[in-house]
Motif scaffolding. Structure first.
Motif, PDB file in Angstrom:
ATOM      1  N   LEU A 167       0.832  -1.199   0.000  1.00 46.89           N
ATOM      2  CA  LEU A 167       0.000   0.000   0.000  1.00 46.89           C
ATOM      3  C   LEU A 167       0.872   1.257   0.000  1.00 46.89           C
ATOM      4  O   LEU A 167       1.910   1.309   0.659  1.00 46.89           O
ATOM      5  CB  LEU A 167      -0.905   0.030   1.233  1.00 46.89           C
ATOM      6  N   LYS A 168       0.448   2.259  -0.745  1.00 46.41           N
ATOM      7  CA  LYS A 168       1.150   3.543  -0.783  1.00 46.41           C
ATOM      8  C   LYS A 168       0.534   4.443   0.295  1.00 46.41           C
ATOM      9  O   LYS A 168      -0.594   4.912   0.146  1.00 46.41           O
ATOM     10  CB  LYS A 168       1.037   4.189  -2.159  1.00 46.41           C
ATOM     11  N   ILE A 169       1.275   4.634   1.377  1.00 47.25           N
ATOM     12  CA  ILE A 169       0.747   5.312   2.557  1.00 47.25           C
ATOM     13  C   ILE A 169       1.455   6.646   2.767  1.00 47.25           C
ATOM     14  O   ILE A 169       2.691   6.708   2.798  1.00 47.25           O
ATOM     15  CB  ILE A 169       0.917   4.447   3.823  1.00 47.25           C
ATOM     16  N   ARG A 170       0.682   7.696   2.918  1.00 47.29           N
ATOM     17  CA  ARG A 170       1.264   9.000   3.265  1.00 47.29           C
ATOM     18  C   ARG A 170       1.586   9.022   4.746  1.00 47.29           C
ATOM     19  O   ARG A 170       0.750   8.667   5.590  1.00 47.29           O
ATOM     20  CB  ARG A 170       0.284  10.126   2.936  1.00 47.29           C
ATOM     21  N   SER A 189       4.901   7.692   1.173  1.00 48.80           N
ATOM     22  CA  SER A 189       4.730   8.919   0.397  1.00 48.80           C
ATOM     23  C   SER A 189       4.711  10.107   1.349  1.00 48.80           C
ATOM     24  O   SER A 189       4.021  10.084   2.363  1.00 48.80           O
ATOM     25  CB  SER A 189       3.418   8.867  -0.397  1.00 48.80           C
ATOM     26  N   LYS A 190       5.473  11.156   1.025  1.00 54.17           N
ATOM     27  CA  LYS A 190       5.609  12.318   1.913  1.00 54.17           C
ATOM     28  C   LYS A 190       4.843  13.516   1.343  1.00 54.17           C
ATOM     29  O   LYS A 190       5.429  14.523   0.964  1.00 54.17           O
ATOM     30  CB  LYS A 190       7.076  12.661   2.118  1.00 54.17           C
ATOM     31  N   ILE A 191       3.556  13.394   1.310  1.00 49.42           N
ATOM     32  CA  ILE A 191       2.696  14.498   0.874  1.00 49.42           C
ATOM     33  C   ILE A 191       2.406  15.396   2.070  1.00 49.42           C
ATOM     34  O   ILE A 191       2.194  14.910   3.179  1.00 49.42           O
ATOM     35  CB  ILE A 191       1.393  13.933   0.275  1.00 49.42           C
ATOM     36  N   SER A 192       2.382  16.697   1.873  1.00 52.15           N
ATOM     37  CA  SER A 192       2.088  17.610   2.968  1.00 52.15           C
ATOM     38  C   SER A 192       0.664  17.396   3.450  1.00 52.15           C
ATOM     39  O   SER A 192      -0.215  16.977   2.678  1.00 52.15           O
ATOM     40  CB  SER A 192       2.273  19.062   2.524  1.00 52.15           C
ATOM     41  N   PHE A 193       0.422  17.706   4.714  1.00 47.66           N
ATOM     42  CA  PHE A 193      -0.905  17.468   5.270  1.00 47.66           C
ATOM     43  C   PHE A 193      -1.969  18.299   4.550  1.00 47.66           C
ATOM     44  O   PHE A 193      -3.086  17.814   4.326  1.00 47.66           O
ATOM     45  CB  PHE A 193      -0.927  17.764   6.764  1.00 47.66           C
ATOM     46  N   LYS A 194      -1.626  19.520   4.187  1.00 48.07           N
ATOM     47  CA  LYS A 194      -2.635  20.372   3.536  1.00 48.07           C
ATOM     48  C   LYS A 194      -3.054  19.830   2.166  1.00 48.07           C
ATOM     49  O   LYS A 194      -4.140  20.146   1.676  1.00 48.07           O
ATOM     50  CB  LYS A 194      -2.117  21.806   3.402  1.00 48.07           C
ATOM     51  N   LEU A 196      -3.204  16.472   1.629  1.00 49.44           N
ATOM     52  CA  LEU A 196      -3.527  15.060   1.825  1.00 49.44           C
ATOM     53  C   LEU A 196      -4.930  14.710   1.354  1.00 49.44           C
ATOM     54  O   LEU A 196      -5.128  13.678   0.692  1.00 49.44           O
ATOM     55  CB  LEU A 196      -3.339  14.685   3.294  1.00 49.44           C
ATOM     56  N   TYR A 197      -5.918  15.519   1.687  1.00 46.77           N
ATOM     57  CA  TYR A 197      -7.294  15.210   1.299  1.00 46.77           C
ATOM     58  C   TYR A 197      -7.394  15.047  -0.219  1.00 46.77           C
ATOM     59  O   TYR A 197      -7.967  14.063  -0.713  1.00 46.77           O
ATOM     60  CB  TYR A 197      -8.233  16.320   1.784  1.00 46.77           C
ATOM     61  N   ALA A 198      -6.810  15.993  -0.938  1.00 48.59           N
ATOM     62  CA  ALA A 198      -6.861  15.929  -2.405  1.00 48.59           C
ATOM     63  C   ALA A 198      -6.109  14.711  -2.920  1.00 48.59           C
ATOM     64  O   ALA A 198      -6.562  14.037  -3.859  1.00 48.59           O
ATOM     65  CB  ALA A 198      -6.273  17.212  -3.005  1.00 48.59           C
ATOM     66  N   ALA A 199      -4.957  14.408  -2.325  1.00 49.96           N
ATOM     67  CA  ALA A 199      -4.169  13.260  -2.769  1.00 49.96           C
ATOM     68  C   ALA A 199      -4.931  11.951  -2.582  1.00 49.96           C
ATOM     69  O   ALA A 199      -4.872  11.054  -3.438  1.00 49.96           O
ATOM     70  CB  ALA A 199      -2.847  13.215  -2.009  1.00 49.96           C
ATOM     71  N   LEU A 200      -5.657  11.835  -1.472  1.00 52.28           N
ATOM     72  CA  LEU A 200      -6.458  10.635  -1.226  1.00 52.28           C
ATOM     73  C   LEU A 200      -7.626  10.548  -2.212  1.00 52.28           C
ATOM     74  O   LEU A 200      -7.920   9.479  -2.762  1.00 52.28           O
ATOM     75  CB  LEU A 200      -6.978  10.643   0.209  1.00 52.28           C
ATOM     76  N   SER A 201      -8.292  11.660  -2.434  1.00 52.14           N
ATOM     77  CA  SER A 201      -9.460  11.644  -3.324  1.00 52.14           C
ATOM     78  C   SER A 201      -9.069  11.378  -4.769  1.00 52.14           C
ATOM     79  O   SER A 201      -9.837  10.785  -5.528  1.00 52.14           O
ATOM     80  CB  SER A 201     -10.213  12.979  -3.222  1.00 52.14           C
ATOM     81  N   GLN A 202      -7.854  11.800  -5.154  1.00 54.56           N
ATOM     82  CA  GLN A 202      -7.381  11.610  -6.528  1.00 54.56           C
ATOM     83  C   GLN A 202      -6.650  10.281  -6.726  1.00 54.56           C
ATOM     84  O   GLN A 202      -6.279   9.939  -7.841  1.00 54.56           O
ATOM     85  CB  GLN A 202      -6.453  12.764  -6.908  1.00 54.56           C
ATOM     86  N   GLY A 203      -6.436   9.529  -5.640  1.00 51.71           N
ATOM     87  CA  GLY A 203      -5.774   8.250  -5.742  1.00 51.71           C
ATOM     88  C   GLY A 203      -4.263   8.329  -5.888  1.00 51.71           C
ATOM     89  O   GLY A 203      -3.618   7.333  -6.263  1.00 51.71           O
ATOM     90  N   ARG A 204      -3.677   9.476  -5.570  1.00 49.32           N
ATOM     91  CA  ARG A 204      -2.215   9.581  -5.644  1.00 49.32           C
ATOM     92  C   ARG A 204      -1.550   8.766  -4.553  1.00 49.32           C
ATOM     93  O   ARG A 204      -0.397   8.368  -4.675  1.00 49.32           O
ATOM     94  CB  ARG A 204      -1.789  11.056  -5.553  1.00 49.32           C
ATOM     95  N   LEU A 212      -7.606   9.175  15.466  1.00 53.54           N
ATOM     96  CA  LEU A 212      -8.997   9.233  15.028  1.00 53.54           C
ATOM     97  C   LEU A 212      -9.516  10.653  14.926  1.00 53.54           C
ATOM     98  O   LEU A 212     -10.252  10.998  13.994  1.00 53.54           O
ATOM     99  CB  LEU A 212      -9.878   8.421  15.991  1.00 53.54           C
ATOM    100  N   ASN A 213      -9.142  11.501  15.901  1.00 52.13           N
ATOM    101  CA  ASN A 213      -9.661  12.874  15.877  1.00 52.13           C
ATOM    102  C   ASN A 213      -9.165  13.641  14.666  1.00 52.13           C
ATOM    103  O   ASN A 213      -9.868  14.485  14.115  1.00 52.13           O
ATOM    104  CB  ASN A 213      -9.337  13.597  17.184  1.00 52.13           C
ATOM    105  N   VAL A 214      -7.948  13.371  14.223  1.00 51.86           N
ATOM    106  CA  VAL A 214      -7.409  14.034  13.034  1.00 51.86           C
ATOM    107  C   VAL A 214      -8.138  13.549  11.788  1.00 51.86           C
ATOM    108  O   VAL A 214      -8.513  14.337  10.910  1.00 51.86           O
ATOM    109  CB  VAL A 214      -5.891  13.784  12.917  1.00 51.86           C
ATOM    110  N   ILE A 215      -8.363  12.243  11.713  1.00 44.70           N
ATOM    111  CA  ILE A 215      -9.069  11.676  10.563  1.00 44.70           C
ATOM    112  C   ILE A 215     -10.479  12.250  10.463  1.00 44.70           C
ATOM    113  O   ILE A 215     -10.951  12.583   9.370  1.00 44.70           O
ATOM    114  CB  ILE A 215      -9.122  10.143  10.688  1.00 44.70           C
ATOM    115  N   TYR A 216     -11.127  12.398  11.618  1.00 50.32           N
ATOM    116  CA  TYR A 216     -12.516  12.862  11.605  1.00 50.32           C
ATOM    117  C   TYR A 216     -12.621  14.378  11.381  1.00 50.32           C
ATOM    118  O   TYR A 216     -13.324  14.821  10.464  1.00 50.32           O
ATOM    119  CB  TYR A 216     -13.212  12.492  12.909  1.00 50.32           C
ATOM    120  N   TYR A 217     -11.935  15.170  12.196  1.00 54.96           N
ATOM    121  CA  TYR A 217     -12.114  16.621  12.134  1.00 54.96           C
ATOM    122  C   TYR A 217     -11.566  17.229  10.851  1.00 54.96           C
ATOM    123  O   TYR A 217     -11.993  18.315  10.443  1.00 54.96           O
ATOM    124  CB  TYR A 217     -11.486  17.286  13.362  1.00 54.96           C
ATOM    125  N   ASN A 218     -10.650  16.538  10.205  1.00 54.07           N
ATOM    126  CA  ASN A 218     -10.137  17.006   8.912  1.00 54.07           C
ATOM    127  C   ASN A 218     -10.816  16.299   7.740  1.00 54.07           C
ATOM    128  O   ASN A 218     -10.381  16.449   6.598  1.00 54.07           O
ATOM    129  CB  ASN A 218      -8.626  16.814   8.849  1.00 54.07           C
TER     130      ASN A 218
END
Length: 331
Positions: A167-170, A189-194, A196-204, A212-218
């Motif tokens: 798996l390719k994990i940031r 993968s060293k993608i910046s946090f800002k 990250l959302y786009a990278a996950l949605s685009q499949g990069r 958990l709180n970071v996963i949820y609140y962001n």
């Protein structure tokens, strides 16, 4: 945006300098943290500021800047160290660049549970690390919460270590976290946090790891199919001040600041830990498939990660920390 941020920080530095000249009167301290205003850490920051202002009868006030308004955590900590900003709440990994001993806290699968982590970090580890931080220009006020880190991805459920392989994990640019994922066979993968959302949605990238709180609140769960409660590394926030700003306070004010920092941190801990089951349920209701893998097979694969962290932190520092962990373990 960068120019605006630089101008804001420069103005705050000028304000801090003028406050030093007028230290006999009320002062306003700047407090930066990276969490959104909906996060329990921001609630803790507001409580801390309110209580200190009340107990000092308005002699100390705070200007709080949430959500990374003043820059990255690396940038903010350097400003705190230099006295351009007064205070920050930051995860402990950002102190590694100043003192390598902090790297030991990122060792995977060393803590049994939250209570175990708190006993170690509030007790012997604080007594050991706080003086080292002070030498680098930081006063550690208390430990706040961040949480055990867990793994999400879009490819498959994680039930055993082999499911992570390939798996390719940031991961953040933290050796301990990189080494943990590499020990499980993930591609880093060293993608910046800002981004990250786009990278996950685009499949990069396939996935990421965070409390958990970071996963949820962001809202990272919106672009992830699977959540595995691996709890592989414990992270805490450190509430700290710059030594230069600390010296501006009277001994009585320093006592109040320390006491209210601990009270706010205790509140953040309770809130973050108490809401974990609720956050899991909310993410599951949103369609995320949740697994709870047995930690033992994962722990058994962590020796390479531990060795890399020992090389960074120093063998003696790692031995000292692991002895603390063992001493604070309860049956």
């Amino acid at each position: 945006m960068q120019a605006i941020r630089f101008t804001l920080i420069a103005a705050l530095a000028a304000f801090a300098a003028s406050a030093v000249a007028a230290h006999a009167g009320p002062i306003t301290l700047t407090f930066s943290h990276g969490t959104p205003t909906t996060h329990p850490e921001h609630v803790a920051a507001l409580q801390f500021a309110r209580r200190v202002e009340e107990r000092t009868h308005g002699q100390i006030k705070f200007a709080i800047f949430p959500a990374g308004q003043l820059g990255s955590e690396n940038e903010v900590l350097e400003k705190v160290r230099l006295g351009a900003l007064d205070m920050a709440a930051s995860t402990q990994n950002y102190l590694i660049k100043y003192e390598k001993a902090f790297a030991v806290i990122t060792m995977p699968y060393v803590f049994d549970n939250y209570a175990h982590a708190h006993r170690v970090l509030d007790g012997p580890a604080m007594a050991w690390l706080a003086p080292l931080a002070k030498k680098q220009g930081f006063v550690m006020l208390s430990n706040w919460e961040w949480g055990f880190r867990n793994l999400t991805n879009n490819q498959r459920p994680i039930n055993q270590p082999g499911d992570v392989r390939g798996l390719k994990i940031r991961v953040p640019p933290v050796l301990g976290l990189e080494a943990t994922m590499q020990a499980l066979g993930a591609q880093i993968s060293k993608i910046s946090f800002k981004d990250l959302y786009a990278a996950l949605s685009q499949g990069r990238v396939d996935g990421q790891e965070n409390p958990l709180n970071v996963i949820y609140y962001n809202k990272l769960y919106e672009v992830q199919k699977h959540l595995a409660l691996t709890r592989h590394v414990y992270y805490n926030q450190v509430h700290l001040m710059g030594a230069k700003s600390w010296a501006r306070l009277t001994p009585a004010q320093q006592t109040i600041v320390r006491e209210e920092s601990k009270a706010a941190g205790d509140g953040a801990r309770k809130a973050i830990i108490a809401e974990e089951d609720e956050l899991i349920a909310k993410m599951a209701a949103a369609g995320v498939k949740v697994t709870r893998p047995d930690p033992q097979p994962f722990r058994a694969m962590m020796e390479p990660a531990h060795q890399k962290i020992k090389l960074l932190a120093g063998e003696e520092n790692a031995r000292k920390f692991l002895n603390m962990v063992a001493d604070e373990r309860r049956p």
